[in-house]
Design an enzyme around this catalytic site. Structure first.
Site, PDB file in Angstrom:
ATOM      1  N   ASN A 152       0.890  -1.206  -0.003  1.00  0.00           N
ATOM      2  CA  ASN A 152      -0.073  -0.053   0.072  1.00  0.00           C
ATOM      3  C   ASN A 152       0.718   1.073  -0.100  1.00  0.00           C
ATOM      4  OD1 ASN A 152       0.826  -0.499   2.679  1.00  0.00           O
ATOM      5  ND2 ASN A 152      -0.932   0.361   3.410  1.00  0.00           N
ATOM      6  N   GLU A 250       3.842  -4.988  12.602  1.00  0.00           N
ATOM      7  CA  GLU A 250       2.768  -3.876  12.404  1.00  0.00           C
ATOM      8  C   GLU A 250       1.791  -4.619  11.556  1.00  0.00           C
ATOM      9  OE1 GLU A 250       5.020  -0.301  11.403  1.00  0.00           O
ATOM     10  OE2 GLU A 250       3.329   0.461  10.463  1.00  0.00           O
ATOM     11  N   CYS A 284      -3.039   1.114   6.602  1.00  0.00           N
ATOM     12  CA  CYS A 284      -3.404   0.495   7.747  1.00  0.00           C
ATOM     13  C   CYS A 284      -4.156   1.245   8.810  1.00  0.00           C
ATOM     14  CB  CYS A 284      -2.314  -0.508   8.249  1.00  0.00           C
ATOM     15  SG  CYS A 284      -0.781   0.704   8.522  1.00  0.00           S
ATOM     16  N   GLU A 463       8.057   0.845  16.756  1.00  0.00           N
ATOM     17  CA  GLU A 463       9.110   1.301  15.776  1.00  0.00           C
ATOM     18  C   GLU A 463       9.021   2.870  16.118  1.00  0.00           C
ATOM     19  OE1 GLU A 463      10.823  -0.634  12.604  1.00  0.00           O
ATOM     20  OE2 GLU A 463       9.477  -2.328  13.068  1.00  0.00           O
TER      21      GLU A 463
HETATM   22  O1  6OD Z   1       3.922   6.323   8.978  1.00  0.00           O
HETATM   23  C1  6OD Z   1       4.453   5.483   9.383  1.00  0.00           C
HETATM   24  O2  6OD Z   1       5.527   5.232   9.749  1.00  0.00           O
HETATM   25  C2  6OD Z   1       3.798   4.142   9.169  1.00  0.00           C
HETATM   26  N1  6OD Z   1       4.331   3.064   9.726  1.00  0.00           N
HETATM   27  C3  6OD Z   1       2.591   3.954   8.518  1.00  0.00           C
HETATM   28  C4  6OD Z   1       1.883   2.830   8.377  1.00  0.00           C
HETATM   29  C5  6OD Z   1       0.796   2.800   7.610  1.00  0.00           C
HETATM   30  C6  6OD Z   1       0.131   1.715   6.974  1.00  0.00           C
HETATM   31  O3  6OD Z   1      -0.386   1.524   5.990  1.00  0.00           O
END
Ligand code: 6OD
Length: 482
Positions: A152, A250, A284, A463
């Site tokens: 994504n 995650e 997500c 993280e």
């Molecule tokens: O912004 C970020 O660091 C991150 N891990 C976003 C995650 C988005 C998931 O689709």
């Protein structure tokens, strides 16, 4: 551009070729080479050897300088990365220009700064003979890190892990999603140009069920970091448990938004439009459940409907486009199945619910309509399961406690947004959200120093900033009797 795995500083072909197709048209973009089992092993061995070479003996300052060059290398080829990311995903240039590509570069800069500024801990202690002792901690790289990411936000999410992993002195073997491999492939060239020693950054391309599985089962991986679905996360955790490797996971979400009657309605609508429909709902952190206080329920639903119907579906490069297609035909089938389940569960379809009529050249793409429902029971499947599409259900609430309870009533706990102009309520409700990140009057506002990850089935570990250092380093405590 040739799309193949990048191992020990060079691109390597294999006999098995598969096709990458455009989510926008369904047509062939390019074939790519699937990594063989032997190539996965070579990548891990190259990463292992690189730990003992030039990379392993570099000072932090030398590593930091190289990571700045990687960040500069992405920025210098901004338009190439933009084009590749949008070709692969179908997302609008207007989105990737502001989020995906700048974050790709920032993920190296920020973690170079983080590692440069981190201090070691020291503890003085008394000893029975009165001389005392000094303890201090040394951070060492964990070793070879397996990095597995989703389709994504490909560049953003992979570099979010590669940046800190390299900053901490590790080496990586990266397995991007089979759907989106272009920007990770380009990153090999950037790494070479920045002077990253051979074997420090490797990629292996191919389906998760084969190449991903081979990678996570490799005994010479020292840790695995994964972003993706909860189901695959469970498989990664299982593989990581063999040999007791650490895993950072995650995972999915079913993120709520709570909109109070005392919100700034314009801001709440603008934020919810983004959190529901950005990236065609394939984030997500995206909102799929919206709880709105009853006095403003009708107005909110009407305004979100107007916003959804004003979205312009189209080609990534068209400046008018505000929403692209879903990533693949199979994902579209899944989303459309939820659209049907919503109807079966008695939803009122406020807008959308089907497949839009597209121009002839786009008919082969994975298009779905932005969709809003009301009227489903809270235990209906489209309200309990992650859909990962451009859709949300809106339900009314009467009291703060009721809103909190409904929002938290989920096996997931990744993110939430609360919309209110009452500061006390903002703190009170924001703190009670059972999530890793609780936004107030915002969404996807990211400070990379903060902890990021999910509660409940949305993940294990955090993280970001020094939290990334915890995952990507091993600590040795040195205790010196004085
Ligand atoms: O912004 C970020 O660091 C991150 N891990 C976003 C995650 C988005 C998931 O689709």
């Amino acid at each position: 551009m040739k799309v193949s795995s990048f191992i020990n500083g060079v691109y390597v072909d294999s006999e098995e070729q598969r096709n990458i197709t455009s989510p926008v048209t369904g047509k062939l973009i390019t074939p790519y080479s699937v990594a063989t089992d032997a190539q996965v092993d070579e990548a891990v061995q190259a990463a292992k050897a690189a730990l003992k070479g030039e990379w392993g003996s570099m000072s932090i300052q030398q590593r930091v300088e190289i990571l700045y060059k990687v960040a500069d290398g992405i920025s210098a080829r901004f338009d190439d990365f933009l084009e590749a990311e949008c070709l692969d995903t179908g997302k609008p240039y207007s989105l990737a220009r502001h989020i995906d590509i700048p974050r790709g570069a920032a993920n190296f800069r920020v973690f170079a700064d983080t590692i440069k500024n981190v201090a070691d801990e020291a503890f003085h202690m008394p000893t029975p003979d009165g001389t005392g002792a000094l303890n201090y901690t040394i951070r060492k790289p964990k070793g070879v890190i397996g990095v597995i990411g989703p389709w994504n936000l490909p560049l953003l999410l992979m570099t979010w892990k590669i940046g800190p992993a390299l900053a901490c002195g590790n080496t990586v073997v990266v397995k991007p999603s089979e759907e989106t491999q272009l920007t990770m492939t380009m990153l090999g060239e950037v790494m070479n140009a920045a002077g990253v020693p051979k074997g420090v950054f490797n990629t292996v391309l191919g389906p998760g069920s084969r190449v991903g599985d081979k990678l996570i089962s490799h005994p010479d991986l020292d840790a695995i970091t994964f972003t993706g679905s909860t189901a695959t996360g469970e498989r990664v955790a299982e593989a990581a448990s063999v040999g007791l490797r650490d895993a950072s996971l995650e995972l999915g979400g079913k993120n709520p938004a709570i909109v109070f009657a005392d919100c700034d309605m314009d801001k709440a609508i603008e934020g919810t439009m983004r959190s529901v429909f950005a990236n065609c709902g394939q984030v997500c952190l995206g909102t799929e459940r919206v709880y709105v206080e009853r006095p403003i329920f009708d107005e909110f639903v009407a305004r979100l409907k107007t916003g959804a119907e004003a979205l312009k579906l189209g080609k990534a490069e068209d400046p008018e486009t505000t929403m692209g297609p879903l990533i693949s035909a199979s994902h579209r089938d899944k989303v459309l199945d939820y659209y049907q389940q919503a109807v079966d569960a008695g939803a009122t379809v406020i807008t959308g619910g089907g497949v839009p009529e597209m121009a002839e050249e786009l008919k082969g793409g994975n298009w779905v309509e932005p969709t809003i429902w009301t009227g489903m029971a809270e235990d209906a499947t489209p309200i309990t399961e992650e859909i990962f599409g451009p859709c949300c259900h809106i339900a009314p609430f009467d009291t703060e406690d009721e809103a909190i309870e409904m929002a938290n009533n989920s096996p997931y706990g990744l993110a939430s947004s609360v919309w209110t102009e009452n500061a006390s309520r903002a703190h009170r409700v924001g703190g009670q959200m059972e999530v890793g990140i609780s936004w107030i009057n915002s969404w996807f506002l990211r400070d990379l120093r903060t902890p990021f990850g999910g509660a409940k089935q949305s993940g294990i570990g955090r993280e970001g900033g020094h939290y990334s250092l915890e995952f990507y380093t091993e600590l040795t405590n040195v205790c010196i009797k004085l």
